[in-house]
Design a protein around this motif. Structure first.
Motif, PDB file in Angstrom:
ATOM      1  N   PRO A 112       0.815  -1.232   0.000  1.00  0.00           N
ATOM      2  CA  PRO A 112       0.000   0.000   0.000  1.00  0.00           C
ATOM      3  C   PRO A 112       0.844   1.276   0.000  1.00  0.00           C
ATOM      4  CG  PRO A 112      -0.809  -1.573   1.627  1.00  0.00           C
ATOM      5  CD  PRO A 112       0.438  -2.161   1.078  1.00  0.00           C
ATOM      6  N   LEU A 113       1.932   1.248   0.746  1.00  0.00           N
ATOM      7  CA  LEU A 113       2.778   2.446   0.834  1.00  0.00           C
ATOM      8  C   LEU A 113       3.413   2.783  -0.510  1.00  0.00           C
ATOM      9  CD1 LEU A 113       3.701   4.430   3.046  1.00  0.00           C
ATOM     10  CD2 LEU A 113       5.718   3.026   3.364  1.00  0.00           C
ATOM     11  N   LEU A 114       3.956   1.764  -1.173  1.00  0.00           N
ATOM     12  CA  LEU A 114       4.593   2.004  -2.473  1.00  0.00           C
ATOM     13  C   LEU A 114       3.544   2.374  -3.523  1.00  0.00           C
ATOM     14  CD1 LEU A 114       7.408  -0.717  -2.663  1.00  0.00           C
ATOM     15  CD2 LEU A 114       7.622   1.708  -2.177  1.00  0.00           C
ATOM     16  N   GLN A 115       2.349   1.778  -3.381  1.00  0.00           N
ATOM     17  CA  GLN A 115       1.256   2.139  -4.316  1.00  0.00           C
ATOM     18  C   GLN A 115       0.918   3.622  -4.187  1.00  0.00           C
ATOM     19  OE1 GLN A 115      -2.181  -0.342  -3.860  1.00  0.00           O
ATOM     20  NE2 GLN A 115      -1.366  -1.957  -5.171  1.00  0.00           N
ATOM     21  N   ASP A 116       0.832   4.097  -2.915  1.00  0.00           N
ATOM     22  CA  ASP A 116       0.566   5.532  -2.675  1.00  0.00           C
ATOM     23  C   ASP A 116       1.629   6.385  -3.351  1.00  0.00           C
ATOM     24  OD1 ASP A 116      -1.730   5.325  -1.281  1.00  0.00           O
ATOM     25  OD2 ASP A 116      -0.856   5.654   0.711  1.00  0.00           O
ATOM     26  N   ILE A 117       2.869   5.971  -3.170  1.00  0.00           N
ATOM     27  CA  ILE A 117       3.986   6.743  -3.737  1.00  0.00           C
ATOM     28  C   ILE A 117       3.854   6.817  -5.259  1.00  0.00           C
ATOM     29  CG2 ILE A 117       6.504   6.686  -4.128  1.00  0.00           C
ATOM     30  CD1 ILE A 117       6.824   5.732  -1.227  1.00  0.00           C
ATOM     31  N   HIS A 118       3.470   5.687  -5.872  1.00  0.00           N
ATOM     32  CA  HIS A 118       3.356   5.658  -7.339  1.00  0.00           C
ATOM     33  C   HIS A 118       2.127   6.421  -7.818  1.00  0.00           C
ATOM     34  CE1 HIS A 118       5.925   1.777  -7.139  1.00  0.00           C
ATOM     35  NE2 HIS A 118       6.666   2.877  -7.197  1.00  0.00           N
ATOM     36  N   THR A 119       0.965   6.127  -7.196  1.00  0.00           N
ATOM     37  CA  THR A 119      -0.272   6.745  -7.711  1.00  0.00           C
ATOM     38  C   THR A 119      -0.306   8.254  -7.509  1.00  0.00           C
ATOM     39  OG1 THR A 119      -1.225   5.756  -5.732  1.00  0.00           O
ATOM     40  CG2 THR A 119      -2.109   5.000  -7.818  1.00  0.00           C
ATOM     41  N   LEU A 120       0.193   8.713  -6.360  1.00  0.00           N
ATOM     42  CA  LEU A 120       0.146  10.167  -6.117  1.00  0.00           C
ATOM     43  C   LEU A 120       1.350  10.887  -6.728  1.00  0.00           C
ATOM     44  CD1 LEU A 120      -0.975  10.182  -2.355  1.00  0.00           C
ATOM     45  CD2 LEU A 120      -2.390  10.660  -4.334  1.00  0.00           C
ATOM     46  N   GLY A 121       2.308  10.122  -7.198  1.00  0.00           N
ATOM     47  CA  GLY A 121       3.522  10.750  -7.756  1.00  0.00           C
ATOM     48  C   GLY A 121       4.329  11.442  -6.673  1.00  0.00           C
ATOM     49  N   ILE A 122       4.418  10.780  -5.513  1.00  0.00           N
ATOM     50  CA  ILE A 122       5.120  11.382  -4.359  1.00  0.00           C
ATOM     51  C   ILE A 122       6.586  11.675  -4.710  1.00  0.00           C
ATOM     52  CG2 ILE A 122       5.955  10.895  -1.993  1.00  0.00           C
ATOM     53  CD1 ILE A 122       2.943  11.309  -2.007  1.00  0.00           C
ATOM     54  N   ARG A 123       7.031  12.917  -4.401  1.00  0.00           N
ATOM     55  CA  ARG A 123       8.423  13.304  -4.643  1.00  0.00           C
ATOM     56  C   ARG A 123       9.176  13.577  -3.336  1.00  0.00           C
ATOM     57  NH1 ARG A 123       9.263  10.924  -8.131  1.00  0.00           N
ATOM     58  NH2 ARG A 123      11.280  11.942  -8.416  1.00  0.00           N
ATOM     59  N   ARG A 124       8.395  13.782  -2.257  1.00  0.00           N
ATOM     60  CA  ARG A 124       9.027  14.101  -0.967  1.00  0.00           C
ATOM     61  C   ARG A 124       8.420  13.238   0.138  1.00  0.00           C
ATOM     62  NH1 ARG A 124      10.046  20.512  -0.569  1.00  0.00           N
ATOM     63  NH2 ARG A 124      10.643  20.882  -2.732  1.00  0.00           N
ATOM     64  N   VAL A 125       9.279  12.741   1.021  1.00  0.00           N
ATOM     65  CA  VAL A 125       8.810  11.919   2.138  1.00  0.00           C
ATOM     66  C   VAL A 125       9.451  12.429   3.427  1.00  0.00           C
ATOM     67  CG1 VAL A 125       8.906   9.601   3.184  1.00  0.00           C
ATOM     68  CG2 VAL A 125       8.432   9.841   0.743  1.00  0.00           C
ATOM     69  N   VAL A 126       8.626  12.429   4.496  1.00  0.00           N
ATOM     70  CA  VAL A 126       9.174  12.724   5.826  1.00  0.00           C
ATOM     71  C   VAL A 126       8.904  11.524   6.724  1.00  0.00           C
ATOM     72  CG1 VAL A 126       8.933  14.165   7.896  1.00  0.00           C
ATOM     73  CG2 VAL A 126       8.952  15.232   5.642  1.00  0.00           C
ATOM     74  N   ILE A 127       9.909  11.007   7.397  1.00  0.00           N
ATOM     75  CA  ILE A 127       9.737   9.910   8.346  1.00  0.00           C
ATOM     76  C   ILE A 127       9.913  10.466   9.753  1.00  0.00           C
ATOM     77  CG2 ILE A 127      10.648   7.698   9.164  1.00  0.00           C
ATOM     78  CD1 ILE A 127      11.508   7.096   6.288  1.00  0.00           C
TER      79      ILE A 127
END
Lengths: 252, 284
Positions: free
Chosen positions: A106-121
């Motif tokens: 699910p996490l990687l799917q979110d990254i792909h579908t939304l086109g995520i360019r920035r992440v904060v952990i």
């Protein structure tokens, strides 16, 4: 000059010679109250409002709390989430780690579908709950950082420093070696008050400023000001006036 | 942290000791080579004191210039340049005095006194300027980035003075004449310097009343001693007479005051106090 990822923090991008290098992992290390979460929110807000969707991965703070904190700076987090420009995920470090290494999670799917360019952990400290073995922990850090690098995103890893004032210990278990850049936030005591200091310990592949600068957490987020002038021993947490400053105080 | 862990490794310490020994040996050899070429001063005490005073002046110059570079404060620039003038011109005065080592000039009473007068007037005028230009304390400026140009200008001016004074000494009114001793003109120049130094001492006292920085008090005492040294020198008639030594003693006191002021400036930063000490006595 290669393209840079603006942090949105006034003054910090100048210190970073224009911003962060895209696709890198950055450790933001600081004591409680130094503004790590604010910096993370600001970084994602800057991206989301400039065509770079972002993901906030939190292991401790409820999304509601983050929405409230963001609103305090005038950032309507929910609105951008509804527009698909931001995503907040409240999970555990174990699940996050498993998701990052599992294709189609699910996490990687979110990254792909939304086109995520920035992440904060928020925060890397929670990976230390997974294991007490330093070798295994360093492997976990490496796996997480490499997984995010493969996705081409720029990541801020927020990490806690338990020393409130002064001290400069190495981030535990080699995290500072795994990441590309390290930004350190510190409390310092000056004239019976607490001020905040920021410096860049390293930035792989790029020059960066080496001054220790003062910053403020304002109504618009973090704002980096000029370097501490006339003070020595900033990193001890209780700086003293420099000889030059004493001379100016007397004769200037 | 364990103190043992802070010590450099044995190999590093050995290398450092070897370098220090090699440097000392090199300096010794150079000294031994220079020894037969040096004319030794007639008055050892005077020459050594003069060099010690120039050393104190050099440290004040460095602090003033550094403070200007960091804070852009022109008062500190002028303070630094004033002590640079004192240090360099006093050295030229020392090495051109009769019987003192001569490297640049043919030594002589008149030339040596011209360097002395230049040192008093130029240094005191710069110090006076340093207390009358508007204070920019608390208002940081970036003027300090031009420090290199200022140093170049000051260095150039001192070189010009160093070469112009021997020419001036031959055409301008004499400051010392054989059999007559010190001239009225010399005493008039000295009186101007005394006046300037007195005004500076008062200005430092007023600053001390306002800011309560102990360094200002000892600098005020230092300037007062310099002025008293000038008064003694006005009474002087010959080299090495009683007022000459009295003036020297006052000047020594003045530079001891400046050195004490330096100590007050440097000590707190050199020996970082613990937090509880800072709370007890206040930082600064």
């Amino acid at each position: 000059m290669s393209r840079r990822v603006a942090t949105g923090v006034r003054g910090l991008d100048t210190m970073l010679a224009g911003g962060l290098l895209p696709g890198t992992a950055v450790l933001v290390e600081g004591a409680p109250g130094t503004g790590k979460t604010t910096l993370g929110l600001q970084f994602l807000w800057e991206g989301a409002t400039h065509g770079e969707p972002g993901l906030y991965l939190t292991f401790e703070e409820f999304p509601e709390d983050l929405y409230r904190d963001a609103a305090g700076f005038g950032w309507d987090w929910r609105q951008l989430e509804s527009e698909g420009r931001l995503r907040t995920v409240f999970t555990s470090p174990e699940i996050a780690l498993a998701d990052l290494t599992t294709p189609g999670s699910p996490l990687l799917q979110d990254i792909h579908t939304l086109g995520i360019r920035r992440v904060v952990i928020d925060s890397a400290a929670h990976f230390r709950e997974i294991t007490v073995d330093p070798v295994e922990l360093r492997r976990h850090y490496r796996v997480a950082v490499n997984a995010l690098k493969r996705e081409g995103v720029t990541t801020l890893l927020l990490d806690e420093d338990n020393q409130w004032i002064g001290g400069l210990a190495q981030a535990p278990h080699g995290l500072s070696f795994v990441v590309d850049s390290v930004i350190v936030l510190r409390h310092v005591e000056i004239e019976s008050g607490i001020r905040q200091a920021l410096f860049i310990l390293k930035q792989r592949g790029s020059a960066h400023e080496r001054e220790i600068r003062q910053y403020h957490i304002t109504a618009r987020g973090l704002e980096v000001e000029a370097a501490f002038r006339g003070r020595e021993g900033i990193l001890t947490g209780s700086p003293r006036r420099s000889v030059a400053q004493r001379a100016v105080d007397a004769f200037g | 942290m364990n103190e043992q862990a802070l010590r450099p490794p044995t190999a590093t310490r050995k290398l450092r000791a070897f370098r220090i020994a090699a440097a000392a040996l090199a300096l010794g050899l150079i000294g031994a080579w220079l020894l037969p070429h040096v004319r030794w001063p007639e008055s050892w005490g005077y020459a050594v004191t003069q060099f010690a005073c120039s050393l104190v002046a050099a440290v004040i110059f460095v602090i003033g210039i550094r403070a200007f570079a960091e804070h852009g404060n022109y008062r500190l620039l002028l303070l630094g340049l004033a002590f640079l003038s004192f240090g360099v011109l006093d050295l030229l005065h020392a090495i051109s005095a009769p019987g003192d080592p001569t490297f640049l000039y043919v030594s002589g009473e008149n030339l040596s006194l011209w360097f002395w007068a230049c040192s008093r007037i130029v240094g005191s005028a710069l110090l006076l300027l340093s207390v009358i230009v508007p204070s920019s304390r608390g208002r940081e400026t970036d003027a300090g980035r031009h420090v290199g140009w200022w140093l170049l200008l000051a260095g150039g001016a001192l070189v010009v003075i160093a070469f112009a004074v021997p020419l001036i000494a031959t055409v301008a009114p004499s400051l010392w004449e054989p059999r007559r001793g010190l001239t009225t003109f010399k005493q008039a120049l000295e009186a101007v310097a005394v006046l300037l130094q007195g005004v500076i001492a008062v200005a430092y006292l007023r600053l001390w009343q306002e800011r309560r920085r102990d360094v200002l008090l000892v600098f005020a005492l230092g300037m007062l001693s310099l002025a008293l040294a000038g008064l003694a020198v006005i009474a002087q008639r010959e080299f090495y007479d009683l007022p000459f030594w009295l003036g020297g003693a006052y000047r020594l006191i003045a530079y001891l005051c400046f050195a004490a002021g330096l100590w007050l400036l440097i000590r707190p930063a050199w020996r970082a106090p613990r937090g509880d000490e800072r709370l007890r006595r206040g930082d600064g």
